[in-house]
Design an enzyme around this catalytic site. Sequence first.
Site, mmCIF file in Angstrom:
data_model
loop_
_atom_site.group_PDB
_atom_site.id
_atom_site.type_symbol
_atom_site.label_atom_id
_atom_site.label_comp_id
_atom_site.label_asym_id
_atom_site.label_seq_id
_atom_site.Cartn_x
_atom_site.Cartn_y
_atom_site.Cartn_z
ATOM 1 N N ALA A 75 57.174 -48.710 11.612
ATOM 2 C CA ALA A 75 57.113 -48.512 13.190
ATOM 3 C C ALA A 75 55.621 -48.693 13.542
ATOM 4 O O ALA A 75 55.570 -49.441 14.556
ATOM 5 C CB ALA A 75 57.405 -47.202 13.470
ATOM 6 N N HIS A 211 61.348 -44.688 6.753
ATOM 7 C CA HIS A 211 61.107 -43.350 6.079
ATOM 8 C C HIS A 211 61.446 -42.110 6.904
ATOM 9 O O HIS A 211 61.021 -40.908 6.471
ATOM 10 C CB HIS A 211 59.646 -43.468 5.519
ATOM 11 C CG HIS A 211 58.637 -43.286 6.303
ATOM 12 N ND1 HIS A 211 57.791 -42.054 6.517
ATOM 13 C CD2 HIS A 211 57.793 -44.105 6.942
ATOM 14 C CE1 HIS A 211 56.796 -42.135 7.259
ATOM 15 N NE2 HIS A 211 56.875 -43.519 7.794
ATOM 16 N N THR A 249 57.557 -62.745 2.624
ATOM 17 C CA THR A 249 58.836 -62.839 1.736
ATOM 18 C C THR A 249 59.447 -61.358 2.286
ATOM 19 O O THR A 249 58.729 -60.333 2.018
ATOM 20 C CB THR A 249 58.411 -62.773 0.381
ATOM 21 O OG1 THR A 249 57.852 -64.201 0.083
ATOM 22 C CG2 THR A 249 59.583 -62.795 -0.571
ATOM 23 N N CYS A 334 42.367 -34.200 10.942
ATOM 24 C CA CYS A 334 41.165 -33.699 10.332
ATOM 25 C C CYS A 334 40.128 -34.872 9.980
ATOM 26 O O CYS A 334 40.458 -35.684 9.220
ATOM 27 C CB CYS A 334 41.530 -32.967 9.141
ATOM 28 S SG CYS A 334 42.751 -31.665 9.305
HETATM 29 C C1 LIG Z 1 56.132 -42.061 11.904
HETATM 30 C C2 LIG Z 1 55.717 -42.530 13.466
HETATM 31 C C3 LIG Z 1 55.320 -43.846 13.482
HETATM 32 C C4 LIG Z 1 54.936 -44.684 12.360
HETATM 33 O O1 LIG Z 1 55.841 -45.241 11.448
HETATM 34 P P1 LIG Z 1 55.581 -45.913 10.089
HETATM 35 O O2 LIG Z 1 56.754 -46.535 9.652
HETATM 36 O O3 LIG Z 1 54.936 -44.924 9.317
HETATM 37 O O4 LIG Z 1 54.383 -46.875 10.264
HETATM 38 C C5 LIG Z 1 55.331 -44.447 14.693
HETATM 39 N N1 LIG Z 1 55.771 -43.796 15.704
HETATM 40 C C6 LIG Z 1 56.447 -42.592 15.641
HETATM 41 C C7 LIG Z 1 56.772 -41.705 16.833
HETATM 42 C C8 LIG Z 1 56.320 -41.958 14.546
HETATM 43 O O5 LIG Z 1 57.029 -40.906 14.273
#
Ligand SMILES: *Cc1c(COP(=O)(O)O)cnc(C)c1O
Length: 390
Positions: A75, A211, A249, A334
Amino acid sequence: MKKPVYLDFAATTPVDPLVAEEMMNFLTADGVFGNPASRSHGFGWQAEAAVERARRQVANLIHADPREIVWTSGATESDNLAIKGVIESCRERFAESGGQAHIVTSVIEHKAVVDTCRYLERQGVEVTWLKPAEDGRTAPEQVKKALRDNTVLVSLMQVNNELGCVNDIAATGAMLRERGVVFHVDAAQAAGKLEVNVEQLNVDLLSLSAHKVYGPKGIGALYVRRAPDVRVVSQIHGGGHERGMRSGTLPTHQIVGMGKAFEIAGRHLDGEREHIEGLRAQLLDHLAGLRGVMVNGSASHRVPGIINISFQGVDAESLMLGLRDLAVSSGSACSSATVEPSFVLRGIGLTDIQARQALRFSLGRYTTSDEVEFAASRIIDSVTRLRAVR
Ligand SMILES: *Cc1c(COP(=O)(O)O)cnc(C)c1O
């Protein structure tokens, strides 16, 4: 040593065993290991077929067309591609007129959105930073008032990762569609937790991550609307994969894992919500015995699995030390010298002190009633003990 109880599903989730099993078939010589871009032999064709099946699985969960799904590394990358990609697509238009593009977003977005907008701001792009209401929600009216002639993009998250509150994306989307402003939504915490329908939501760009939905880390997707067509300029060049929007890829095993995870999430959406809703009620029932407990964020517009609580008179860092057999998060960033209070909690109007008294408990697919029982009693003990020594 016994493992702590995992109550940090908003940070990441374990991979569903069915997902892991599926991924194993796409790695080794006796599996489908070919390059999905190889056009000259069956190894490539098989991998491509698997990638396209996963694309349908991801598209299905959000009611999109598979051709609207662009694979990314997660994301964070999806947010970057969406925001930078839209701004870059209208650079020429603004260069001619001598003006600048304008973005509307909120102060409690994920860092992937906040830092990307800050980066563009330093380059001259205008950004309006909306302050949400106390419940963490940014109203469509607020967004509407912030729009200008040069507004090209609005970026708002569907579910906040620290608070669990849910924005009214559909109403905001309808308003923006009427005005022809591109609407990007970070749905990393929404997918698999509530119904996400890009048609009903009137969203143009939507970020997803595997994830957070019991898939593997390092894979995500950006939904890019085809009708009306949304222009996004590529941020990673080299080979023109993913309709020129994201080269590299394709990681077949990761993609297959995300597809499977999203397929499972879609099938269990209602059942899982009920399960987690029950656990949330159980936890809050127990904690009702403590005084000075404040649940942060909207009480009604929220997902059940994210519970952010301030414990009056108790420092969250000290509380976490007392809760070593629970894996939770303080939402604080932190740095080596100082512990900054969460910018999200500050963003919804909590004082520094209240923000420093907050912990986020996030429940998920594998959380059991026994674990919640245990967690509640540990929390009550620790809070009571910390208050007594003050
Ligand atoms: C975890 C999260 C992301 C980042 O996603 P990744 O796949 O770890 O880069 C972005 N936005 C929100 C709201 C998230 O909870």
